[in-house]
Design an enzyme around this catalytic site. Sequence first.
Site, PDB file in Angstrom:
ATOM      1  N   THR A 123       0.858  -1.194   0.000  1.00  0.00           N
ATOM      2  CA  THR A 123       0.000   0.000   0.000  1.00  0.00           C
ATOM      3  C   THR A 123       0.892   1.241   0.000  1.00  0.00           C
ATOM      4  OG1 THR A 123      -1.672  -1.201   1.197  1.00  0.00           O
ATOM      5  CG2 THR A 123      -1.817   1.205   1.267  1.00  0.00           C
ATOM      6  N   GLU A 156      -6.600  -9.648   7.200  1.00  0.00           N
ATOM      7  CA  GLU A 156      -5.943 -10.671   8.003  1.00  0.00           C
ATOM      8  C   GLU A 156      -7.018 -11.533   8.641  1.00  0.00           C
ATOM      9  OE1 GLU A 156      -2.948  -9.136  10.652  1.00  0.00           O
ATOM     10  OE2 GLU A 156      -2.134  -7.884   9.058  1.00  0.00           O
ATOM     11  N   CYS A 261      -3.115  -1.687   9.159  1.00  0.00           N
ATOM     12  CA  CYS A 261      -3.539  -1.028   7.911  1.00  0.00           C
ATOM     13  C   CYS A 261      -4.338   0.253   8.141  1.00  0.00           C
ATOM     14  CB  CYS A 261      -4.361  -2.004   7.073  1.00  0.00           C
ATOM     15  SG  CYS A 261      -3.428  -3.482   6.688  1.00  0.00           S
TER      16      CYS A 261
HETATM   17  C1  UGA Z   1      -8.037  -4.087   6.057  1.00  0.00           C
HETATM   18  C2  UGA Z   1      -9.039  -4.104   4.888  1.00  0.00           C
HETATM   19  O1  UGA Z   1     -10.280  -4.626   5.316  1.00  0.00           O
HETATM   20  C3  UGA Z   1      -8.501  -4.936   3.720  1.00  0.00           C
HETATM   21  O2  UGA Z   1      -9.397  -4.868   2.611  1.00  0.00           O
HETATM   22  C4  UGA Z   1      -7.140  -4.383   3.318  1.00  0.00           C
HETATM   23  O3  UGA Z   1      -6.570  -5.139   2.259  1.00  0.00           O
HETATM   24  C5  UGA Z   1      -6.208  -4.433   4.509  1.00  0.00           C
HETATM   25  O4  UGA Z   1      -6.770  -3.647   5.568  1.00  0.00           O
HETATM   26  C6  UGA Z   1      -4.872  -3.873   4.090  1.00  0.00           C
HETATM   27  O5  UGA Z   1      -4.794  -2.682   3.813  1.00  0.00           O
HETATM   28  O6  UGA Z   1      -3.922  -4.642   3.921  1.00  0.00           O
HETATM   29  P1  UGA Z   1      -7.424  -5.751   8.067  1.00  0.00           P
HETATM   30  O7  UGA Z   1      -6.705  -4.570   8.646  1.00  0.00           O
HETATM   31  O8  UGA Z   1      -6.711  -7.045   7.980  1.00  0.00           O
HETATM   32  O9  UGA Z   1      -7.930  -5.409   6.560  1.00  0.00           O
HETATM   33  O10 UGA Z   1      -8.726  -6.031   8.943  1.00  0.00           O
HETATM   34  P2  UGA Z   1     -10.253  -5.548   8.944  1.00  0.00           P
HETATM   35  O11 UGA Z   1     -11.102  -6.744   8.933  1.00  0.00           O
HETATM   36  O12 UGA Z   1     -10.502  -4.545   7.901  1.00  0.00           O
HETATM   37  O13 UGA Z   1     -10.373  -4.867  10.388  1.00  0.00           O
HETATM   38  C7  UGA Z   1      -9.667  -3.668  10.731  1.00  0.00           C
HETATM   39  C8  UGA Z   1     -10.101  -3.182  12.100  1.00  0.00           C
HETATM   40  O14 UGA Z   1     -11.452  -2.693  12.064  1.00  0.00           O
HETATM   41  C9  UGA Z   1     -10.072  -4.244  13.195  1.00  0.00           C
HETATM   42  O15 UGA Z   1      -9.511  -3.689  14.365  1.00  0.00           O
HETATM   43  C10 UGA Z   1     -11.544  -4.589  13.417  1.00  0.00           C
HETATM   44  O16 UGA Z   1     -11.812  -5.024  14.730  1.00  0.00           O
HETATM   45  C11 UGA Z   1     -12.207  -3.244  13.133  1.00  0.00           C
HETATM   46  N1  UGA Z   1     -13.622  -3.365  12.693  1.00  0.00           N
HETATM   47  C12 UGA Z   1     -13.944  -3.971  11.530  1.00  0.00           C
HETATM   48  C13 UGA Z   1     -14.625  -2.819  13.494  1.00  0.00           C
HETATM   49  O17 UGA Z   1     -14.371  -2.240  14.572  1.00  0.00           O
HETATM   50  N2  UGA Z   1     -15.923  -2.906  13.066  1.00  0.00           N
HETATM   51  C14 UGA Z   1     -16.265  -3.502  11.907  1.00  0.00           C
HETATM   52  O18 UGA Z   1     -17.480  -3.532  11.576  1.00  0.00           O
HETATM   53  C15 UGA Z   1     -15.256  -4.057  11.115  1.00  0.00           C
END
Ligand code: UGA
Length: 434
Positions: A123, A156, A261
């Site tokens: 990124t 992840e 991220c």
């Molecule tokens: C995120 C993006 O979702 C991916 O599409 C992207 O490729 C990736 O970053 C990256 O840039 O490499 P990731 O950080 O692995 O993925 O995890 P997410 O599932 O997006 O969660 C991120 C954070 O948001 C976590 O702390 C999660 O607990 C929080 N979250 C997620 C919430 O608080 N509420 C939600 O409804 C969803």
Amino acid sequence: MDLCIIGSGYVGLVSGACFAEVGHRVICVDNDIKKVKSLQAGHIPIYEPGLEDLVHRNVAAKRLRFTDSIEDGVDNSQVIFIAVPTPPQPDGSVDLSYIEKVAREIAGVLKPDAYRVVVDKSTVPVKTGEKVTDTIKRYNKGAAFDVVSNPEFLREGCAVDDLMKPDRIVIGSNSDQATALMKKVYEPFMAPVLVTDINSAELIKHAANSFLALKISYINAVSAICDASGADVEMVATGIGTDKRIGRNFLNAGLGYGGSCFPKDIAAFIHIADELGVPFTLLKEVQRINADQRTRFLNRVRKALWVLRDKRIAVWGLTFKPDTDDIRSSVAIDIVNDFIKEGAVVTAYDPKGMERARELKLIEGAKLVDSAMEAVEGAELLVLATEWPEFANADLAEVKSKMHTPMVFDGRNLFDPKTMTEMGFTYHSIGRPS
Ligand code: UGA
């Protein structure tokens, strides 16, 4: 096809294994010899569901191998992916020195008669592709190559699935020859392909992550209004999320987003927008709401326990989300440290994150124990910080019997308020009536 992936971290390793799985021959390159040797010996340095099997299967089928030689990778591949870290700097900008170094190293081994596509998967801020092109040209005048931006959208915890069944593939390319090769790489995945110019592809990644973070902050801001008014944020999220234009995903209220991220990418996007002279103030508000969410949670804990000093607090979950061992920028870790700072006695447990927490010494004052039940022994408060399935399936009657006072603060809305209250817990969650 013959592919090379430079960088064997979360993105590089998963991408390499998945490309091999669909039939490509993949060389994963990393400059960390220890990591390469360990991968060659069959050890997977990260926890990602499904990854270990995938790597072993494709190594056995001779479609996947590991090396520390960029020359080996570049000589033997048509397409070279760069998947090295792009860490944040204190001012929010991105440290691009790893990308720049790899670009120079690639330039050093490119041959004039062998066309290569150099793909940026890390990124990066918009316009990085242009800089990679300039760098390679500067260090190797006769090289035949094109640079392409191909951002990843892997979460992840479900990265293998996200890569094998993508919503879309973004190919940012200014060359027909490179675009054709990239389409061939992704043909086996049978996903919609969007071809754009390089700058747009780079922007898509930052804009996508920022929008998802914005959704989370939006619902978290709504959760504060729910707390103040007695409404239920889950019902509100479902009520608005069933509108297809909005969608229910990423509307789960909680302690806020963390990980390697979102915090980094939002800061970077703000920084780039400032640099381009078009400040993105909306994203500053997204950051503020995210930070506030943790502060509000702490204030509610303080209100319930009055004084935190000497209180025995159990924390379930340390990783930034379930199904990963990644604790980078984890809100759970921050919360543990908040409690420790105020003199609480913290006992923590996480199914996969404890080794890294110990290794990186991120929560030195907390006692890490081997099971969820051991953590709650004698506790005056249980804080649920990461929504691991193991916690959802815990025997709550046993939890209650082990606690000194059965109070639960659920930072991820994992448990059902009615069940918890009926069982005799004093139960608090995010944006839902107690
Ligand atoms: C995120 C993006 O979702 C991916 O599409 C992207 O490729 C990736 O970053 C990256 O840039 O490499 P990731 O950080 O692995 O993925 O995890 P997410 O599932 O997006 O969660 C991120 C954070 O948001 C976590 O702390 C999660 O607990 C929080 N979250 C997620 C919430 O608080 N509420 C939600 O409804 C969803």
